[in-house]
Design an enzyme around this catalytic site. Structure first.
Site, PDB file in Angstrom:
ATOM      1  N   LYS A  18       0.826  -1.207   0.000  1.00 17.58           N
ATOM      2  CA  LYS A  18       0.000   0.000   0.000  1.00 17.58           C
ATOM      3  C   LYS A  18       0.860   1.257   0.000  1.00 17.58           C
ATOM      4  CE  LYS A  18      -2.255   1.347   3.738  1.00 17.58           C
ATOM      5  NZ  LYS A  18      -3.264   1.462   4.823  1.00 17.58           N
ATOM      6  N   ASP A  19       2.051   1.162   0.597  1.00 24.37           N
ATOM      7  CA  ASP A  19       2.927   2.329   0.723  1.00 24.37           C
ATOM      8  C   ASP A  19       3.973   2.408  -0.391  1.00 24.37           C
ATOM      9  OD1 ASP A  19       1.594   2.952   3.090  1.00 24.37           O
ATOM     10  OD2 ASP A  19       2.953   1.722   4.292  1.00 24.37           O
ATOM     11  N   ARG A  68      -8.804   8.682   2.900  1.00 26.77           N
ATOM     12  CA  ARG A  68      -9.869   7.815   2.407  1.00 26.77           C
ATOM     13  C   ARG A  68     -10.828   7.425   3.524  1.00 26.77           C
ATOM     14  NH1 ARG A  68     -10.745   2.399   3.701  1.00 26.77           N
ATOM     15  NH2 ARG A  68      -8.508   2.309   4.006  1.00 26.77           N
ATOM     16  N   ARG A  69     -10.281   7.003   4.658  1.00 30.26           N
ATOM     17  CA  ARG A  69     -11.146   6.627   5.781  1.00 30.26           C
ATOM     18  C   ARG A  69     -11.951   7.815   6.283  1.00 30.26           C
ATOM     19  NH1 ARG A  69      -6.239   3.331   8.523  1.00 30.26           N
ATOM     20  NH2 ARG A  69      -6.490   1.353   7.423  1.00 30.26           N
ATOM     21  N   ARG A  86      -1.894   9.365  14.779  1.00 28.64           N
ATOM     22  CA  ARG A  86      -0.541   8.996  14.361  1.00 28.64           C
ATOM     23  C   ARG A  86       0.096   8.040  15.361  1.00 28.64           C
ATOM     24  NH1 ARG A  86      -0.201  10.532   9.049  1.00 28.64           N
ATOM     25  NH2 ARG A  86      -1.274  12.524   8.780  1.00 28.64           N
ATOM     26  N   ARG A  92      -1.448   4.055  19.067  1.00 25.13           N
ATOM     27  CA  ARG A  92      -2.824   4.379  18.689  1.00 25.13           C
ATOM     28  C   ARG A  92      -3.825   3.748  19.648  1.00 25.13           C
ATOM     29  NH1 ARG A  92      -2.914   4.663  12.057  1.00 25.13           N
ATOM     30  NH2 ARG A  92      -0.843   5.574  11.838  1.00 25.13           N
ATOM     31  N   CYS A 177      -1.268  10.072  -2.004  1.00 23.09           N
ATOM     32  CA  CYS A 177      -1.949   9.714  -0.759  1.00 23.09           C
ATOM     33  C   CYS A 177      -2.903  10.791  -0.267  1.00 23.09           C
ATOM     34  CB  CYS A 177      -0.919   9.394   0.323  1.00 23.09           C
ATOM     35  SG  CYS A 177       0.177  10.777   0.726  1.00 23.09           S
TER      36      CYS A 177
END
Length: 249
Positions: A18-19, A68-69, A86, A92, A177
């Protein structure tokens, strides 16, 4: 990492797919796409009695680091207060536990890989379409090297087809992104069911396509066509809007 590999200091690199940028040095290749873990997002709530997005209190504070979220959450619940989240997974979770947030959204794959037994809700993949390549680990090598040949044995063809379709859509739409976009492909019996969307930052506007793509055809070309149609449907304006917003900050 790419520079170290190009200079010959390392032979293989392991990345979260994904990155991994879609624009890559031509000397490097994705030699293996490992079998995919869960591509889905999950909701963790401070109050254990909350079992869905709808059950969160009016104006609840939800943490996520993903554009996106954020857009998808606001589409579902415009009243939510979305705040930046973050840090690594443990950080988190600690912020949720001490009450900085009422809920947080994470990738299910990360929780599974850490072997954590947590009470969470998996978000519906059609309502909260995952990011392209979420849940996938890849191996990168120099093209034509012995390391490439050796690591090819780890490749999962099923996952490669899914993620390359998603990646082609993402590359076609562009914007990086900062653009709230999603693409998820599921392959079964030689056919990929593909769902992709581009959203505005507040989730109020979006364009979306759902299609079936045969792997017996030129499926990457069909995925690219899907991305182009998303752009013509209004995705271009949404991409430009997001890039302009972040460029002016």
């Amino acid at each position: 990492i790419d520079e170290r590999m190009l200079s010959g200091r390392i032979d293989l690199a392991v990345h979260s797919m994904k990155d991994l940028p879609t624009k890559r040095p031509k000397e490097l290749t994705v030699s293996a796409v490992l079998k995919r873990d869960s591509p889905y997002d999950v909701l963790l709530c401070r109050e254990e009695s909350v079992r869905s997005i709808e059950e969160l209190e009016q104006g609840a504070r939800v943490g996520t680091s993903s554009m996106r979220r954020m857009a998808q959450l606001l589409r579902a619940r415009p009243d939510l207060s979305i705040s930046s989240l973050r840090g690594n997974l443990q950080t988190r979770l600690g912020k949720l536990k001490r009450g900085d947030y009422d809920a947080i959204v994470l990738a299910e794959a990360g929780i599974e890989r850490m072997g954590l037994d947590l009470d969470y809700l998996r978000l519906d993949g059609e309502r909260f379409v995952p990011s392209a390549n979420q849940g996938t680990i890849v191996v990168v090598a120099r093209a034509g090297s012995t390391a490439e040949a050796c690591s090819r044995t780890l490749d999962d063809a099923h996952t490669r087809s899914e993620t390359m379709i998603e990646r082609k859509i993402m590359e076609t739409v562009g914007g990086g992104c900062v653009v709230p976009m999603a693409a998820h492909a599921q392959v079964e019996n030689g056919v990929a069911w593909v769902l992709a969307e581009v959203l505005s930052r507040d989730g109020k506007r979006f364009v979306r396509l759902e299609e079936r793509i045969s792997l017996h055809d030129d499926y990457l070309a069909l995925a690219g066509d899907m991305g182009e149609r998303l752009m013509r449907m209004g995705g271009r304006e949404l991409v430009d809007e997001a890039v302009r917003f972040f460029g002016n900050r």
